[in-house]
Design an enzyme around this catalytic site. Structure first.
Site, PDB file in Angstrom:
ATOM      1  N   GLY A 107       0.057  26.667 -43.703  1.00  0.00           N
ATOM      2  CA  GLY A 107       1.095  27.156 -44.628  1.00  0.00           C
ATOM      3  C   GLY A 107       0.883  26.572 -46.015  1.00  0.00           C
ATOM      4  N   TYR A 150      -4.733  18.465 -25.033  1.00  0.00           N
ATOM      5  CA  TYR A 150      -5.638  18.367 -26.186  1.00  0.00           C
ATOM      6  C   TYR A 150      -6.458  19.649 -26.314  1.00  0.00           C
ATOM      7  CZ  TYR A 150      -9.209  16.253 -29.262  1.00  0.00           C
ATOM      8  OH  TYR A 150     -10.055  15.942 -30.298  1.00  0.00           O
ATOM      9  N   ARG A 191     -12.297   5.048 -25.335  1.00  0.00           N
ATOM     10  CA  ARG A 191     -13.459   5.904 -25.112  1.00  0.00           C
ATOM     11  C   ARG A 191     -14.651   5.056 -24.669  1.00  0.00           C
ATOM     12  NH1 ARG A 191     -12.618  10.121 -30.028  1.00  0.00           N
ATOM     13  NH2 ARG A 191     -11.626   8.302 -30.949  1.00  0.00           N
TER      14      ARG A 191
HETATM   15  N1  UDP Z   1     -16.158   6.524 -19.549  1.00  0.00           N
HETATM   16  C1  UDP Z   1     -16.617   5.493 -18.759  1.00  0.00           C
HETATM   17  N2  UDP Z   1     -16.090   4.259 -18.937  1.00  0.00           N
HETATM   18  C2  UDP Z   1     -15.140   3.979 -19.865  1.00  0.00           C
HETATM   19  C3  UDP Z   1     -14.690   5.032 -20.702  1.00  0.00           C
HETATM   20  C4  UDP Z   1     -15.208   6.304 -20.508  1.00  0.00           C
HETATM   21  O1  UDP Z   1     -17.487   5.693 -17.893  1.00  0.00           O
HETATM   22  O2  UDP Z   1     -14.723   2.809 -19.961  1.00  0.00           O
HETATM   23  C5  UDP Z   1     -16.747   7.876 -19.346  1.00  0.00           C
HETATM   24  C6  UDP Z   1     -15.735   9.015 -19.234  1.00  0.00           C
HETATM   25  O3  UDP Z   1     -15.293   9.178 -17.914  1.00  0.00           O
HETATM   26  C7  UDP Z   1     -16.602  10.184 -19.711  1.00  0.00           C
HETATM   27  C8  UDP Z   1     -17.530   9.565 -20.744  1.00  0.00           C
HETATM   28  O4  UDP Z   1     -17.534   8.166 -20.478  1.00  0.00           O
HETATM   29  O5  UDP Z   1     -17.368  10.692 -18.662  1.00  0.00           O
HETATM   30  C9  UDP Z   1     -17.087   9.760 -22.180  1.00  0.00           C
HETATM   31  O6  UDP Z   1     -15.730   9.446 -22.235  1.00  0.00           O
HETATM   32  P1  UDP Z   1     -14.902   9.317 -23.575  1.00  0.00           P
HETATM   33  O7  UDP Z   1     -13.552   8.817 -23.207  1.00  0.00           O
HETATM   34  O8  UDP Z   1     -15.691   8.540 -24.555  1.00  0.00           O
HETATM   35  O9  UDP Z   1     -14.775  10.763 -24.179  1.00  0.00           O
HETATM   36  P2  UDP Z   1     -14.888  12.266 -23.598  1.00  0.00           P
HETATM   37  O10 UDP Z   1     -16.279  12.656 -23.894  1.00  0.00           O
HETATM   38  O11 UDP Z   1     -14.626  12.276 -22.112  1.00  0.00           O
HETATM   39  O12 UDP Z   1     -13.871  12.987 -24.360  1.00  0.00           O
END
Ligand code: UDP
Length: 316
Positions: A107, A150, A191
């Site tokens: 907007g 999301y 992450r």
């Molecule tokens: N992951 C993991 N250990 C952690 C955090 C994330 O093994 O402590 C894995 C998660 O399950 C995914 C990948 O790492 O398969 C990337 O996860 P992230 O949360 O960074 O972002 P996504 O790509 O899933 O949005």
């Protein structure tokens, strides 16, 4: 403050990506207004910009009507929780900022005749059945799963952006951002890389979810910002993937981080979160061809910089 400068609004400008964007735009000679409600962003990320006469920060929730005085040339809508643990903790906010926030930002673009760029995500492809992911792939998203808040908010954001382009002739751009890392990610972001790096530095167990064979492709933040800057200045309206196509398993990345930190941490396995994508890799032919963009920073170099940043933060 010069009126001849481009005036650019960055929503979510105090976040990880937003703050790097604000910095880059100021370097490019823009006047930058940063709006952020600080739900997941932090003024620490923009503290070094305060005092610059071309930079203004307002603590503001962009799901409300946005009033900005004077001309606005560009709006970059980056406000949103973006880590799986954040959008699980703030599901309604995530849906609202992706839908109502995008509506308000569009907007404002309509009112001001401004260019508009929305931060979309590789999550629009869900748990992809096509690999690597091209922009033409429509995705495999579970709308009612925990990540749906999301994924669907961003899919709605893309749809309303194209509607404003088609119905109101707004000059809009859509960037689909793949996994990005670098300084200013939060230590407790949740992450993979922030977790692995902080766990390795602190000598804690490094938590790999599932068996670690799932893949991701990690892009260093300066490369990403460069791609976004090129997209903003392009005449593209369809979505463009920006990410690093260098695909790696999560298990390998965990080992790489432990080695680079020089840590004695060991890897432990934890349950895989629901709907966790099994593979993810951007096809970046469109960005290469139309924007002349490709990532330049190797994972080794990017991880080194990120590890240095985390060491500093963990000492504070
Ligand atoms: N992951 C993991 N250990 C952690 C955090 C994330 O093994 O402590 C894995 C998660 O399950 C995914 C990948 O790492 O398969 C990337 O996860 P992230 O949360 O960074 O972002 P996504 O790509 O899933 O949005």
């Amino acid at each position: 403050m010069s009126e001849s400068k481009q005036h650019t609004i960055v929503t979510g400008g105090a976040g990880f990506l937003g703050s790097h964007l604000c910095e880059r735009l100021l370097k490019e000679g823009h006047r930058v207004t940063c709006l952020d409600n600080l739900l997941t962003g932090s003024t620490d990320n923009i503290a070094h910009l305060i005092g610059n006469e071309d930079f203004q920060f307002y603590k503001f929730d962009v799901t409300n009507y946005i009033y900005i005085e004077g001309k606005v040339d560009n709006i970059l809508h980056f406000a949103s929780p973006a880590s799986p643990i954040d959008y699980l903790e703030h599901p309604i906010h995530t849906l609202k900022v992706g839908s109502m926030g995008t509506h308000k930002a569009l907007g404002l673009a309509k009112e001001k005749g401004a260019r508009f760029l929305i931060a979309s995500t590789s999550e629009v492809y869900g748990d992809p059945l096509v690999h690597p992911q091209k922009e033409e792939y429509w995705g495999n998203v579970n709308p009612v799963g925990p990540r749906g808040v999301y994924d669907e908010a961003k899919r709605f954001a893309e749809a309303i952006t194209m509607a404003y382009h088609r119905a109101h002739g707004i000059d809009t751009k859509i960037v689909r951002i793949f996994n990005t890392y670098g300084p200013r990610m939060r230590v407790k972001d949740g992450r993979a890389l922030p977790n692995f790096i902080s766990q390795a530095i602190c000598g804690e167990d490094v938590t790999v979810y599932g068996d670690g064979t799932q893949t991701r492709s990690f892009c260093f933040v300066t490369d990403l910002v460069d791609g976004i800057h090129r997209l903003l200045n392009s005449d593209l309206h369809e979505p463009v993937n920006i990410g690093n196509p260098n695909e790696v398993t999560i298990g390998e990345v965990a080992e790489e981080v432990i080695r680079m930190v020089g840590s004695k941490s060991r890897i432990v396995h934890r349950p895989l979160p629901a709907d966790d994508p099994k593979v993810r890799q951007p096809d970046i032919e469109k960005a290469r061809e139309k924007l002349g963009w490709e990532p330049r920073v190797s994972r080794e170099e990017g991880l080194k910089k990120t590890i240095e940043y985390f060491r500093r933060r963990l000492k504070e």
